[in-house]
Design an enzyme around this catalytic site. Structure first.
Site, PDB file in Angstrom:
ATOM      1  N   CYS A 154      -2.612  -4.046   6.517  1.00  0.00           N
ATOM      2  CA  CYS A 154      -1.637  -5.096   6.840  1.00  0.00           C
ATOM      3  C   CYS A 154      -1.551  -5.376   8.329  1.00  0.00           C
ATOM      4  CB  CYS A 154      -0.254  -4.709   6.317  1.00  0.00           C
ATOM      5  SG  CYS A 154      -0.185  -4.435   4.533  1.00  0.00           S
ATOM      6  N   CYS A 186      27.425   9.829  30.932  1.00  0.00           N
ATOM      7  CA  CYS A 186      26.935   9.945  32.310  1.00  0.00           C
ATOM      8  C   CYS A 186      26.683   8.570  32.917  1.00  0.00           C
ATOM      9  CB  CYS A 186      25.669  10.791  32.345  1.00  0.00           C
ATOM     10  SG  CYS A 186      24.350  10.203  31.258  1.00  0.00           S
ATOM     11  N   CYS A 243      -5.160  11.936   3.628  1.00  0.00           N
ATOM     12  CA  CYS A 243      -5.840  13.213   3.765  1.00  0.00           C
ATOM     13  C   CYS A 243      -5.194  13.994   4.904  1.00  0.00           C
ATOM     14  CB  CYS A 243      -7.340  13.015   4.005  1.00  0.00           C
ATOM     15  SG  CYS A 243      -7.719  12.121   5.535  1.00  0.00           S
ATOM     16  N   HIS A 303       0.810  -1.211   0.000  1.00  0.00           N
ATOM     17  CA  HIS A 303       0.000   0.000   0.000  1.00  0.00           C
ATOM     18  C   HIS A 303       0.848   1.267   0.000  1.00  0.00           C
ATOM     19  CE1 HIS A 303      -2.314  -3.248   2.043  1.00  0.00           C
ATOM     20  NE2 HIS A 303      -3.240  -2.866   1.187  1.00  0.00           N
ATOM     21  N   HIS A 325     -11.211   6.524  12.009  1.00  0.00           N
ATOM     22  CA  HIS A 325     -11.065   7.227  10.726  1.00  0.00           C
ATOM     23  C   HIS A 325     -10.785   6.241   9.593  1.00  0.00           C
ATOM     24  CE1 HIS A 325      -9.869  10.260   7.807  1.00  0.00           C
ATOM     25  NE2 HIS A 325      -8.708   9.620   7.642  1.00  0.00           N
ATOM     26  N   CYS A 368       0.208   0.483   8.875  1.00  0.00           N
ATOM     27  CA  CYS A 368      -0.773   0.150   7.838  1.00  0.00           C
ATOM     28  C   CYS A 368      -1.902  -0.631   8.491  1.00  0.00           C
ATOM     29  CB  CYS A 368      -0.118  -0.659   6.716  1.00  0.00           C
ATOM     30  SG  CYS A 368      -1.273  -1.117   5.403  1.00  0.00           S
ATOM     31  N   CYS A 414      -5.978  10.413  17.434  1.00  0.00           N
ATOM     32  CA  CYS A 414      -5.199   9.760  18.487  1.00  0.00           C
ATOM     33  C   CYS A 414      -5.160   8.251  18.254  1.00  0.00           C
ATOM     34  CB  CYS A 414      -5.783  10.062  19.867  1.00  0.00           C
ATOM     35  SG  CYS A 414      -7.498   9.566  20.053  1.00  0.00           S
ATOM     36  N   HIS A 418      19.366  11.206  31.513  1.00  0.00           N
ATOM     37  CA  HIS A 418      20.641  11.505  32.171  1.00  0.00           C
ATOM     38  C   HIS A 418      20.740  10.672  33.440  1.00  0.00           C
ATOM     39  CE1 HIS A 418      24.168  13.665  33.320  1.00  0.00           C
ATOM     40  NE2 HIS A 418      23.609  14.190  34.399  1.00  0.00           N
TER      41      HIS A 418
END
Length: 685
Positions: A79, A259, A41, A6, A57, A76, A46, A612
């Site tokens: 898939c 560190c 588009c 795709h 969607h 995808c 989320c 860190h």
């Protein structure tokens, strides 16, 4: 997925909404976490761990491809897998480059004194979903950058196919070949120079020993100014106590995301028994254990001499507005002149030795003369002997500690076995003592007890351990919309130890009990009788220094780890009595189970791929706690230490005379020894 069909049909618009950071939020719930942009588009939604609007969607429009705007993953939905390939035009690669250019405009906020901390996707890059005019320049920048990349790619391909491009390519190849020849010649010259220096150093002295006893002549110095002469005369008339650095309060300069190494070296140097065994190793007398360079420059005397100027350079850093007296508590901030020792960028001996580098580094750190050290030699020795840590990438402190101790142990064992004839008896004895400390200081034993549910038969196995990896309770691994209840923001260390030693049921009938199969002959073709069982881990022998590794990660989604930022409550004194086997409790004194906190390694940041490391260490010489943050050291209280977000805890046993080991008669029966993993198995009826 290596190949997604795709992606080949992907066609990106140049004014896509993913190029505008102000649109990096879900159109339905306006959240900025786990935002996925549709590549068909301009829709942004989320992920499935928030409200799952991106999947909705896809179900409504059928657009299969979506990209995570911060981690730049492509998924995808047809898939049902992550996409690793690209279309022939390379649009995904160009899109990722454009997004990195937009995010690179804010990386200046993360630069701190020459060191850049790579924050996670949920760090300072998050932009509130507000429609302000500031987003337009960022979108134009991204569009311009993408068009420039497309144009450069096209022109580069066209130029390479032209006659001038082919000629330039051939010229570049010839220059590279010539440069390789020059580098080989330089390497040969360096080798000849090194051999010449070795021959000169090994040659007998031309002057007699009588001339060496005379005092050296005057040394030529630069003429001093009037202000300098006045200061020197005032110092001669009013002699004061020279400024000193507290032993152990020596910072380690960060050499580029090192560190993790600095924090572990600070912890090991503050463990008294570990430090003392390496300080007792003298490279000047232990020539076979620590092979030195023949020019003698690898020795470290009490003060820097002229002969070691090629290896160590001393830099005097003047602190403004400070009194020239008092001890240096934080890398020379309270004295007028602090000394920084910079190691050579190559190991100080031909034979790379981690033991030699640890001895040299510990001796400098605990000499009370240096406020800051640049451990170049230690870093290059680690790169040479532990290739996994080569480079300036972010590394895990726990993995580095395990690999460092393993390499030191291998080095000591190989020195004692391969060169046994050449090493004097006194040095062999010293090597054995150091190897014994390295092998036993963190070494403990676990009792793994499996109980058959059918016949209640117990099988005990003794296994060695060097640290305990403690998992968080199950409630911290269950994520629901990224929300953690308020009553679960803290966790007890004792609760994690109890989880480590709790009884767990083995799934299904998978245990072949010796008692249930005792009447079965070995030649019997029938399968073994399998039964259900329970398993429990208990401490069988306590180590001198107990290392507790808190597994601060959980899986959120597919192949994605995130850090558990829960504060773990730990005390200065830890009692290990509830977590040992019962027979040990009756045979030992209660004081044997008491441990005192010695050091804490802390990870700052929201993910293990960035952040860190700092260390909190207890100085046994001065009786105070110090926070080791690379070159910056600060004295702190034990209350501040207990409030830290610990990653690795180090506890030292109070009394080490008694052996916290269970006597053999308490576990009677069959004993099986294995030379491969040094495990002993006991069975009880």
């Amino acid at each position: 997925m290596d190949r997604c069909k795709h992606v080949g049909r992907l066609r990106l618009a140049q004014d896509h909404s993913i190029l505008n950071p102000q649109k990096w939020c879900c159109l339905q719930c306006a959240t900025t976490e786990s935002a996925w942009a549709c590549l068909k588009c301009s829709h942004v939604a989320c992920g499935r761990y928030i409200e799952d609007h991106a999947l909705k969607h896809f179900e409504e429009t059928g657009h299969p491809l979506a990209m995570e705007v911060r981690d730049l993953y492509v998924f995808c939905y047809l898939c049902k897998d992550y996409v690793l390939n690209d279309n022939p035009e390379g649009d995904l690669k160009l899109l990722r480059s454009s997004l990195l250019a937009v995010r690179g405009q804010k990386q200046d906020l993360l630069a701190r004194r020459g060191r850049t901390l790579r924050s996670t996707a949920a760090g300072e890059d998050v932009v509130p979903p507000q429609r302000t005019p500031q987003g337009q320049p960022q979108m134009l920048t991204a569009l311009w950058y993408r068009r420039q990349r497309l144009l450069a790619k096209t022109l580069r391909l066209w130029f390479q196919k032209s006659s001038r491009g082919r000629a330039q390519l051939e010229q570049r190849r010839q220059e590279e070949a010539l440069e390789r020849k020059k580098e080989a010649a330089r390497q040969r010259r360096r080798e000849v120079k090194r051999r010449l220096l070795e021959e000169l150093a090994s040659a007998p002295p031309r002057k007699s020993a009588r001339l060496l006893l005379h005092a050296p002549g005057p040394v030529a110095v630069r003429p001093a100014t009037l202000a300098t002469s006045r200061r020197l005369s005032a110092a001669a008339l009013n002699p004061r106590r020279q400024p000193a650095v507290a032993p152990g309060v020596t910072g380690l300069r960060n050499l580029g995301n090192t560190c993790y190494m600095n924090s572990i070296l600070q912890v090991l140097s503050h463990l008294q028994k570990f430090r003392e065994c390496f300080l007792n190793l003298d490279p000047s007398t232990s020539e076979h254990l620590f092979p030195q360079a023949t020019n003698g420059k690898a020795q470290l005397s009490g003060r820097p001499a002229s002969s070691s100027a090629a290896e160590l350079s001393v830099r005097s850093v003047r602190a403004q507005g400070c009194e020239p007296q008092g001890l240096c508590w934080s890398s020379g901030a309270s004295i007028s002149r602090s000394l920084e020792l910079i190691q050579n960028k190559e190991p100080s001996s031909k034979h790379i030795s981690l033991c030699h580098e640890l001895h040299t580094l510990f001796r400098v750190m605990w000499s009370g003369k240096w406020a800051l050290v640049s451990p170049f030699a230690m870093l290059h020795s680690v790169w040479s002997l532990i290739p996994a840590f080569r480079g300036y990438d972010q590394q895990d402190a726990q993995e580095f500690l395990c690999e460092l101790l393993h390499k030191v142990q291998q080095e000591l064992e190989s020195e004692g076995s391969t060169r046994r004839i050449l090493i004097p008896f006194s040095q062999r004895k010293l090597t054995k003592q150091v190897l014994k400390v390295v092998n036993t200081i963190f070494h403990g034993q676990l009792l793994s007890q499996v109980t058959c549910i059918s016949c209640n038969y117990k099988s005990n196995t003794i296994e060695p351990f060097w640290d305990l990896s403690l998992e968080f309770p199950e409630r911290y691994h269950c994520i629901e919309k990224g929300f953690v209840p308020l009553n679960q923001t803290e966790c007890l260390l004792t609760e994690m130890l109890a989880k480590f030693t709790e009884t767990e049921a083995l799934e299904g009938r998978i245990y072949a009990c010796d008692q249930c199969n005792s009447k079965r002959r070995k030649s019997n073709p029938k399968p073994l009788v399998l039964s259900e069982a329970r398993k429990q881990l208990m401490i069988y022998r306590l180590p001198q220094v107990l290392r507790l590794h808190l597994k601060r990660f959980r899986w959120s989604g597919r192949n994605h780890r995130e850090k558990i930022g829960v504060h773990v409550i730990f005390d200065q004194v830890l009692t290990m009595e509830p977590y040992c086997c019962r027979d040990m409790l009756s045979s030992l004194d209660k004081e044997t189970f008491a441990y005192d906190l010695s050091a804490v390694v802390m990870h700052h940041g929201k993910g293990f791929g960035s952040g860190h490391y700092t260390a909190y260490c207890y100085n046994t010489e001065g009786g105070f706690w110090v926070h080791c943050n690379d070159s910056k050291l600060d004295v702190c209280s034990v209350e501040e230490v207990c409030k830290t977000q610990a990653y690795i805890l180090f506890y030292t046993r109070r009394t080490v005379q008694g052996s916290a080991k269970l006597s053999e008669p308490h576990l009677q029966a069959q004993v099986h020894s294995s030379s491969k993993d040094e495990r002993r198995t006991y069975t009880l009826p």
